[in-house]
Scaffold this motif. Structure first.
Motif, PDB file in Angstrom:
ATOM      1  N   PRO A 125       0.947  -0.977  -0.318  1.00 20.11           N
ATOM      2  CA  PRO A 125      -0.280   0.234  -0.323  1.00 20.11           C
ATOM      3  C   PRO A 125       1.021   0.898  -0.277  1.00 20.11           C
ATOM      4  O   PRO A 125       1.796   1.472   1.120  1.00 20.11           O
ATOM      5  N   GLY A 126       0.456   2.194  -0.726  1.00 22.60           N
ATOM      6  CA  GLY A 126       0.778   3.789  -0.947  1.00 22.60           C
ATOM      7  C   GLY A 126       3.082   3.397  -1.435  1.00 22.60           C
ATOM      8  O   GLY A 126       3.364   4.142  -1.202  1.00 22.60           O
ATOM      9  N   PRO A 151      -0.527   3.684   5.619  1.00 23.52           N
ATOM     10  CA  PRO A 151      -0.127   3.720   4.029  1.00 23.52           C
ATOM     11  C   PRO A 151       0.842   4.978   4.064  1.00 23.52           C
ATOM     12  O   PRO A 151       1.681   5.613   3.283  1.00 23.52           O
TER      13      PRO A 151
END
Length: 498
Positions: A22-23, A78
């Motif tokens: 995530p991210g 994130p």
């Protein structure tokens, strides 16, 4: 102080940035720098430390998945990253879930003495695996305020006449390609102690380098330390059992104390020390488990029970009808009088309360760390007539009591979010088990018939516990994870690490 050099080889240097995270993993420094140690442990004899084998960072797909799994335990955001509090809680849960015989010790700027180099040196030399967070601080009107931080894996420390240095693996270094793992690379920083007011706290921390925009200061130290147990096999000595993080071996060593008449109670201090109470004397000594040194802490006539607890690491001492709180130097900081004799003590870390058991009053009293009254519960029936022991389950907060010579454990779930009626259940092992002392870490560790035995919540024997079958005296303490992180401070975005 003589020159010191510590170096640990073959520690992975995992990248934190992966397309599959995530991210992109830009805020994943905490689970990544911690996962380096899980890979290290897995590669040295405990493969369960990781979820997805092989424990080889070059296997890119499994590496990112292992980091992701640990980030879920740590509630990593994130964008904001990971707070010190969820870092500790997640690591503690991971170690238990993956059956790694270790505890997680987190010390933040709230605890000045643990941000200094000599204690890092001692912990590393004693087998602790260290991860730090380097906070970014900005000076405003003479005070330093945190503006975020970054986690790093410690693989070396040195102290010479030229100064002190730290060597780390930086998860954000050389990871420009988010599809592949980069080659390991070490970073070195010069450390100097710096005193100041940091976000409201007067403390000394280790300053990294000489930058003033921002100032870089080590304000979190996370230590993965081998699980250990303490018992009194002989006279006034204590025996310490330490599980290995890389094998099934258990080290045993005996540490003498000046308590020649014997030991009446034991309590483990989070900073790798043990408090021992002399039989009949009221003498309390502090034993450093790393150096083996002993020193007299206090003398409290009539003292009968000990318990450590709270972010300030107070030692709570029960006399007949008083509870006394001592600081690390043995100085009395508070005292409370009770109208009935005290039979057992334990600290509930989740609720930040001291639990005091009084059989004659039929009560479990809840006291604040400052020893102010915060309510009570009815004491459940504890079968047997022997010495009473009390422990608090660090997972669900259940209070458990047992008596010397009895095979039963009484339980009370007193937390309002998970209230449960009290009851007693037997420990089942194919025969009667005289439980003399109960402590637990996701399980119930018992000194029974001169040996350590481990049971689960249902009273069934747990096989594979590292201390099962080892000789034990009438007292048995098993180490627990610990954090001094301020929950309120850790909620603020600037106290997240990314």
């Amino acid at each position: 102080m003589p020159d010191f050099k510590y170096s640990i080889a073959n520690v992975p240097d995992i990248d934190q940035r992966w397309t599959s995270l995530p991210g992109g993993g830009g805020a994943f420094c905490v689970p990544t720098s911690t996962m380096n140690w899980m890979y290290y442990i897995a590669n040295h004899g405990r493969p369960s430390a990781v979820v997805f084998p092989p424990a080889d960072p070059s296997a890119s797909s499994s590496t990112a998945m292992n980091v992701l799994m640990l980030s879920l335990f740590m509630l990593t955001h994130p964008e904001r990253g990971t707070s010190g509090r969820t870092w500790h809680q997640g690591l503690d849960a991971w170690l238990k879930h993956r059956q790694v015989p270790a505890i997680a010790l987190l010390f933040t700027v709230e605890d000045d003495s643990w941000i200094l180099f000599d204690r890092l040196q001692q912990c590393a030399a004693a087998g602790g695996l260290l991860t730090i967070a380097r906070g970014r601080y900005y000076k405003i009107n003479g005070e330093y305020f945190r503006g975020g931080g970054h986690a790093l894996t410690v693989v070396g420390l040195s102290s010479t006449s030229a100064g002190k240095q730290i060597v780390v693996h930086d998860p954000a270094q050389d990871d420009s390609d988010p599809e592949t793992q980069s080659s390991p690379k070490k970073s070195t920083g010069n450390l100097t102690p710096m005193f100041g007011k940091f976000d409201g706290t007067l403390a000394t921390m280790l300053r990294w380098g000489s930058s003033e925009s921002p100032y870089e200061l080590i304000d979190h130290v996370m230590i993965i330390f081998p699980l250990f147990a303490v018992t009194n096999l002989r006279g006034g000595a204590i025996t310490v059992y330490s599980a290995s993080l890389t094998s099934d071996a258990v080290e045993a060593r005996e540490i003498p104390t000046p308590l020649a008449a014997g030991i009446a109670d034991l309590a483990i201090h989070p900073a790798m020390r043990v408090a021992a109470l002399g039989e009949g004397s009221g003498d309390i000594v502090a034993v450093d488990l790393i150096s083996g040194d002993s020193r007299r802490l206090a003398r409290l006539p009539g003292a009968r029970r000990l318990a450590y607890g709270g972010r300030s690491r107070r030692l709570f001492v029960a006399q007949d009808r008083h509870v006394v709180a001592l600081d690390d130097h043995g100085k009395e900081v508070s005292r409370a009088a009770l109208d009935r004799p005290i039979d057992a003590l334990a600290f509930d870390a989740a609720e930040n309360r001291l639990i005091v058991a009084s059989v004659s009053a039929g009560k479990l009293l809840r006291l604040s760390p400052e020893l102010r009254h915060h309510g009570s519960h009815e004491l459940p029936h504890v079968p047997g007539q022997g010495r009473l022991s009390l422990t608090v389950d660090e997972g669900d907060g259940a209070l458990r009591l047992t008596r010397a010579g009895s095979p039963h454990v009484a339980e009370l779930q007193a937390h309002p979010t998970n209230a449960r009626a009290p009851g007693a259940s037997p420990l089942r092992s194919g025969g009667v088990v005289p439980a003399e002392r109960v402590k637990e870490r996701g399980a119930i560790h018992v000194s029974a018939a001169g040996r350590i035995a481990t049971f689960d919540r249902d009273g069934e024997r747990v096989e594979g516990s590292p201390f099962n079958g080892l000789p034990a005296g009438p007292l048995l303490e098993v180490a627990r994870s610990y954090s001094n992180a301020d929950p309120e401070k850790m909620r603020r975005p600037e106290w997240h690490n990314r």
